[in-house]
Design a protein around this motif. Structure first.
Motif, PDB file in Angstrom:
ATOM      1  N   ASN A 167     -40.323  17.075  37.134  1.00 18.56           N
ATOM      2  CA  ASN A 167     -39.072  17.243  37.883  1.00 18.56           C
ATOM      3  C   ASN A 167     -39.433  17.432  39.348  1.00 18.56           C
ATOM      4  OD1 ASN A 167     -36.669  18.057  39.049  1.00 18.56           O
ATOM      5  ND2 ASN A 167     -36.084  19.415  37.376  1.00 18.56           N
ATOM      6  N   TYR A 168     -38.959  16.516  40.192  1.00 16.02           N
ATOM      7  CA  TYR A 168     -39.320  16.563  41.619  1.00 16.02           C
ATOM      8  C   TYR A 168     -38.343  17.387  42.444  1.00 16.02           C
ATOM      9  CZ  TYR A 168     -42.348  12.846  40.021  1.00 16.02           C
ATOM     10  OH  TYR A 168     -43.291  12.124  39.323  1.00 16.02           O
ATOM     11  N   HIS A 169     -37.320  17.964  41.815  1.00 15.30           N
ATOM     12  CA  HIS A 169     -36.363  18.855  42.484  1.00 15.30           C
ATOM     13  C   HIS A 169     -35.938  18.285  43.842  1.00 15.30           C
ATOM     14  CE1 HIS A 169     -36.785  22.182  39.570  1.00 15.30           C
ATOM     15  NE2 HIS A 169     -38.011  21.727  39.434  1.00 15.30           N
ATOM     16  N   PRO A 170     -35.308  17.098  43.843  1.00 22.92           N
ATOM     17  CA  PRO A 170     -34.966  16.444  45.113  1.00 22.92           C
ATOM     18  C   PRO A 170     -33.973  17.232  45.962  1.00 22.92           C
ATOM     19  CG  PRO A 170     -33.910  15.326  43.264  1.00 22.92           C
ATOM     20  CD  PRO A 170     -34.878  16.287  42.675  1.00 22.92           C
ATOM     21  N   GLU A 171     -33.214  18.129  45.324  1.00 18.47           N
ATOM     22  CA  GLU A 171     -32.257  18.929  46.100  1.00 18.47           C
ATOM     23  C   GLU A 171     -32.982  19.994  46.938  1.00 18.47           C
ATOM     24  OE1 GLU A 171     -33.271  20.854  42.343  1.00 18.47           O
ATOM     25  OE2 GLU A 171     -32.555  18.827  42.826  1.00 18.47           O
ATOM     26  N   ILE A 172     -34.204  20.368  46.551  1.00 18.52           N
ATOM     27  CA  ILE A 172     -35.008  21.316  47.325  1.00 18.52           C
ATOM     28  C   ILE A 172     -36.075  20.578  48.136  1.00 18.52           C
ATOM     29  CG2 ILE A 172     -36.650  23.238  47.181  1.00 18.52           C
ATOM     30  CD1 ILE A 172     -33.789  24.092  46.694  1.00 18.52           C
ATOM     31  N   LEU A 173     -36.775  19.651  47.498  1.00 23.87           N
ATOM     32  CA  LEU A 173     -37.824  18.893  48.189  1.00 23.87           C
ATOM     33  C   LEU A 173     -37.227  17.634  48.812  1.00 23.87           C
ATOM     34  CD1 LEU A 173     -40.717  19.362  45.606  1.00 23.87           C
ATOM     35  CD2 LEU A 173     -40.376  20.562  47.772  1.00 23.87           C
ATOM     36  N   THR A 174     -36.337  17.867  49.769  1.00 21.12           N
ATOM     37  CA  THR A 174     -35.713  16.775  50.509  1.00 21.12           C
ATOM     38  C   THR A 174     -36.738  16.151  51.456  1.00 21.12           C
ATOM     39  OG1 THR A 174     -35.015  18.270  52.273  1.00 21.12           O
ATOM     40  CG2 THR A 174     -33.475  17.957  50.426  1.00 21.12           C
ATOM     41  N   ASP A 175     -36.381  14.996  52.021  1.00 21.73           N
ATOM     42  CA  ASP A 175     -37.282  14.367  52.985  1.00 21.73           C
ATOM     43  C   ASP A 175     -37.603  15.315  54.136  1.00 21.73           C
ATOM     44  OD1 ASP A 175     -36.973  12.221  51.343  1.00 21.73           O
ATOM     45  OD2 ASP A 175     -36.126  10.865  52.847  1.00 21.73           O
ATOM     46  N   GLY A 176     -36.576  15.989  54.643  1.00 18.81           N
ATOM     47  CA  GLY A 176     -36.781  16.911  55.761  1.00 18.81           C
ATOM     48  C   GLY A 176     -37.657  18.090  55.377  1.00 18.81           C
ATOM     49  N   ALA A 177     -37.439  18.638  54.171  1.00 19.17           N
ATOM     50  CA  ALA A 177     -38.248  19.768  53.715  1.00 19.17           C
ATOM     51  C   ALA A 177     -39.701  19.357  53.535  1.00 19.17           C
ATOM     52  CB  ALA A 177     -37.682  20.326  52.411  1.00 19.17           C
ATOM     53  N   LEU A 178     -39.940  18.176  52.954  1.00 22.34           N
ATOM     54  CA  LEU A 178     -41.311  17.702  52.759  1.00 22.34           C
ATOM     55  C   LEU A 178     -42.011  17.456  54.086  1.00 22.34           C
ATOM     56  CD1 LEU A 178     -40.763  15.295  49.742  1.00 22.34           C
ATOM     57  CD2 LEU A 178     -42.213  17.337  49.740  1.00 22.34           C
ATOM     58  N   THR A 179     -41.278  16.935  55.052  1.00 20.70           N
ATOM     59  CA  THR A 179     -41.864  16.720  56.380  1.00 20.70           C
ATOM     60  C   THR A 179     -42.255  18.046  57.018  1.00 20.70           C
ATOM     61  OG1 THR A 179     -40.534  14.728  56.687  1.00 20.70           O
ATOM     62  CG2 THR A 179     -41.469  15.725  58.663  1.00 20.70           C
ATOM     63  N   PHE A 180     -41.399  19.057  56.850  1.00 21.47           N
ATOM     64  CA  PHE A 180     -41.688  20.402  57.366  1.00 21.47           C
ATOM     65  C   PHE A 180     -42.933  20.977  56.687  1.00 21.47           C
ATOM     66  CE2 PHE A 180     -40.027  25.030  57.618  1.00 21.47           C
ATOM     67  CZ  PHE A 180     -40.697  25.250  58.805  1.00 21.47           C
ATOM     68  N   LEU A 181     -43.016  20.839  55.366  1.00 20.20           N
ATOM     69  CA  LEU A 181     -44.182  21.321  54.636  1.00 20.20           C
ATOM     70  C   LEU A 181     -45.457  20.625  55.115  1.00 20.20           C
ATOM     71  CD1 LEU A 181     -42.822  21.462  50.961  1.00 20.20           C
ATOM     72  CD2 LEU A 181     -43.347  23.413  52.428  1.00 20.20           C
ATOM     73  N   GLU A 182     -45.382  19.312  55.268  1.00 25.24           N
ATOM     74  CA  GLU A 182     -46.555  18.558  55.721  1.00 25.24           C
ATOM     75  C   GLU A 182     -46.994  19.012  57.110  1.00 25.24           C
ATOM     76  OE1 GLU A 182     -47.801  13.977  56.930  1.00 25.24           O
ATOM     77  OE2 GLU A 182     -45.925  14.343  55.859  1.00 25.24           O
ATOM     78  N   THR A 183     -46.021  19.227  57.969  1.00 27.28           N
ATOM     79  CA  THR A 183     -46.334  19.638  59.340  1.00 27.28           C
ATOM     80  C   THR A 183     -47.018  21.001  59.358  1.00 27.28           C
ATOM     81  OG1 THR A 183     -44.408  18.395  60.136  1.00 27.28           O
ATOM     82  CG2 THR A 183     -45.356  20.031  61.632  1.00 27.28           C
TER      83      THR A 183
END
Length: 545
Positions: free
Chosen positions: A32-48
Motif C-alpha cells: 500500500n503506497y498510501h497516495p493520500e499521505i505520500l503525495t508528489d509534494g510530500a515525496l519531494t519534501f522527503l527527498e529534499t
C-alpha cells in the motif's frame, strides 16, 4: 520560500522494488503506497530533506560510537569546558505559544486511531502522539498513524468498534497535540532515497509538518514535536537546522514550529543549556524520560569497573542520580524560561483488585506530588484513568499555568551527583522479571503493538531495553546475587528455560509457539549471550517487521 524542485513521477515495477523516480523507491514488501499521505509534494519534501541532512545524521551516529569508545576507557560524562560561556551567560529561549504554556498533565501513546481519539478526549492538557517507543514501526502503523493525525487535526477523525458496537469521535474540547518522531538511529527501510533507507526521524517529522501546518495554524495552534534520545548538543543543532530549513521550504513563519526535548540519555543531562541554546527559537521545554535515562546510564558506563546497577524496581526517582537529574532539568529550564515536564506514571488502573489498585494509586500520588513540589511544570501519564488524579495534584500545588518562577537557585548539582551509582541488590526474582517482561514486550512489538500492558504497567520499548541491558550486564560481570550465588552462563540458561515455562503457561501453547513469540525468545536470548552489546534492541527486531 525555497523553490521546490519539479519532477515527473513515473511508476514502474522492478524485481526488488517499485521506483517512483530514479531517486525514490519503495521496498518490495510495500503493498500500500498510501497516495493520500505520500503525495508528489510530500515525496519531494522527503527527498529534499534526506539529501540535505541524512549524511550529517550518519556522522552524528559515528560521533556516538567514538564517544562510547572513550567511555569504555572509563572516562565519564562531564560538563563541556568549551561551552562554559553558554551555561554561565544570561539568555532565554523564544516565548512559548499560549496553547503550550499549561502542560500540567500530558498523556502519551501510539498513533492508532482509537488511541488518538481517546487521548485527545482524555482531559489531559496535551497528548504526545508517538511514532517512537510506544509504536511498532511497521509500514502500516506509521502511514496509518500519519493519516490518523491528519484526520485529528482536521477534526474529522472517528472510529467504530463492531465488537462493542461503539463509535468514537472527538469532543468539542481536546488536548493540544504533540508528535514524537523516531530517533536519529532509526531508518525507514521501506522508502529508499538514492538507494539509502530514509531517515525515520525525517520521515515522521516531515510528513506531519507537510500535511498539517496550514490547518494547525488555522486552528490557532502549530506543529509541535517531542524530540527523542538526543545524546549531544550537536544533535540539537542538527534538528534546529532541519526545522529552520523546513519552515523556509514550506513558507512557514520563522520559529512557529516548537519542540520539547526528552532528556533520556545520561550524556544529555550534562549539556542541558547547550541543547536549549541550540534550539532556542523553537524549544518550549525539556522532559524527564526516566526509563530511557536509566537504560542510557547503564549502556554508556557498562564497561566501567565496579559499575553495577541493582534490580530495576529498586532504581526510582528517589535514587540520588535520578533525583539530581530531574532537579537539574527544572533549574536549567526555568533559567531559560521554558517548561520542565516530569516523568511517566506507567500504572494502569486495576479494576478487579481494589487493594492493589489503591497501592498503585498511592505510588502515582507520591510520584506526582514529588514532581510538582520540586518545581516541575507538568507530568506524564500512560492511561486516561490517571489523568484526573495527576491533574488534581498539580492543581492543588500549582495554581498558575506553570511554575517557571521556581528557579531552584538553591541547587548545585555536580557531575558526581549525576553519576552516583544507586545502591541495592540483584535477585533471582529481578532476573526472572527482566527475562519475562523483555520477551513478552518484544513479542507484542513484533505483533505491531509498541505499547504493551504487562503486570498492570503500560510498557514501551524503554522498559524492554532496561530489562535486556541489565541481564546482559549482570551476566558479563558474573554478579553475586543476594543469596550468594554467582550469575553465570549456567545459571542464566537455567533461569531462562524456567521462565520460558512460565511464559508458556501465561499465554498458552498456541501463542507461545507463534512466530512472534519464538522470534522474541530468539532475539532476547541473542541479545543477552552476545559478547558485543547491541545499542538498541529495536534495530535488531525491526528486521522481523
Amino acid at each position: 520560500m525555497l523553490q521546490q524542485p519539479v519532477r515527473v513521477l513515473k511508476i514502474k515495477t522492478m524485481e526488488t522494488q517499485t521506483n517512483l523516480s530514479e531517486k525514490i523507491s519503495f521496498s518490495k514488501e510495500v503493498k500500500n503506497y498510501h497516495p493520500e499521505i505520500l503525495t508528489d509534494g510530500a515525496l519531494t519534501f522527503l527527498e529534499t530533506l534526506q539529501n540535505r541532512f541524512n549524511q550529517r545524521r550518519l556522522v552524528l551516529l559515528k560521533n556516538r560510537e567514538a564517544q562510547q569508545k572513550l567511555f569504555d576507557l572509563e572516562t565519564t560524562p562531564s560538563f563541556p569546558e568549551n561551552t562554559k560561556e553558554i551555561r554561565n551567560s544570561e539568555w532565554t529561549a523564544a516565548p512559548i505559544p499560549k496553547d503550550l504554556q499549561d502542560r500540567r498533565v500530558e498523556i502519551t501513546g501510539p498513533v492508532d486511531r482509537k488511541m488518538v481519539i481517546n487521548a485527545l478526549n482524555s482531559g489531559a492538557k496535551t497528548f504526545m502522539a508517538d511514532f517512537e517507543d510506544s509504536n511498532a514501526p511497521s509500514w502500516s502503523n506509521c502511514l496509518e498513524g500519519q493519516q490518523n493525525l491528519k484526520d485529528a487535526v482536521d477534526r474529522t477523525i472517528s472510529f467504530y468498534n463492531p465488537q462493542k458496537d461503539k463509535s468514537y469521535q472527538l469532543n468539542e474540547e481536546v488536548a493540544t497535540l504533540l508528535v514524537r518522531p523516531r530517533g536519529l538511529h532509526l531508518e525507514e527501510k521501506h522508502l529508499m532515497i538514492n538507494g539509502q533507507p530514509m531517515s525515520a526521524s525525517l520521515f515522521d517529522f516531515a510528513l506531519y509538518l507537510f500535511h498539517n501546518n496550514e490547518k494547525l495554524k488555522e486552528n490557532g495552534s502549530g506543529a509541535y514535536y517531542y524530540l527523542p534520545k538526543l545524546e549531544h548538543f550537536t544533535e540539537a543543532i542538527w534538528w534546529n537546522d532541519v526545522i529552520d530549513f523546513s519552515e523556509e521550504y514550506l513558507g512557514l513563519e520563522y520559529g512557529s514550529t516548537k519542540v520539547t526535548v526528552l532528556v533520556e540519555t545520561i550524556t544529555a543531562s550534562f549539556q542541558l543549556d547547550e541543547i536549549i541554546y541550540a534550539l532556542r527559537e523553537h524549544i518550549v521545554g525539556l522532559n524527564c524520560g526516566r526509563w530511557d535515562y536509566i537504560f542510557s546510564y547503564i549502556k554508556k558506563l557498562r564497561n566501567h569497573k565496579g559499575f553495577i546497577v541493582p534490580n530495576r524496581d529498586q532504581v526510582t526517582m528517589t535514587s540520588p542520580f535520578m533525583d539530581a537529574y530531574s532537579k537539574l532539568v527544572i533549574q536549567r529550564c526555568h533559567k531559560r524560561n521554558i517548561l520542565a515536564i516530569g516523568g511517566m506514571a506507567a500504572q494502569i488502573p486495576i479494576k478487579d483488585d481494589p487493594e492493589r489498585n489503591q497501592m498503585a494509586i498511592d505510588k502515582v500520588k507520591a510520584d506526582k506530588e514529588r514532581e510538582v513540589k520540586n518545581g516541575h511544570d507538568g507530568t506524564w501519564v500512560a492511561h486516561p484513568g490517571l489523568v484526573q488524579l495527576a491533574m488534581d495534584i498539580f492543581n492543588e500545588h500549582m495554581p498558575n499555568a506553570n511554575q517557571m518562577e521556581v528557579k531552584r537557585d538553591d541547587l548545585n548539582i555536580t557531575e558526581k551527583d549525576l553519576l552516583e551509582i544507586p545502591k541495592g541488590t540483584i535477585t533471582e526474582e529481578g532476573i526472572r522479571k527482566n527475562i519475562n517482561v523483555g520477551i513478552h514486550y518484544i513479542a507484542g512489538w513484533l505483533a505491531g503493538n509498541g505499547a504493551v500492558a504487562l503486570y498492570n504497567l503500560m510498557e514501551d520499548a524503554a522498559t524492554a531495553e532496561i530489562s535486556r541491558t541489565q541481564v546482559w550486564h549482570w551476566l558479563l560481570n558474573e554478579v553475586k546475587l543476594d543469596d550468594g550465588r554467582t550469575f553465570d552462563k549456567t545459571l542464566f540458561e537455567s533461569l531462562f528455560e524456567s521462565e520460558l515455562d512460565v511464559i508458556k503457561k501465561q499465554v498458552g501453547d498456541t501463542t507461545y509457539n507463534s512466530t512472534n513469540y519464538q522470534n522474541a525468545i530468539e532475539i532476547f536470548h541473542q541479545l543477552i549471550t552476545n559478547k558485543e552489546f547491541e545499542e538498541f534492541l529495536t534495530t535488531r527486531a525491526y528486521n522481523y517487521l
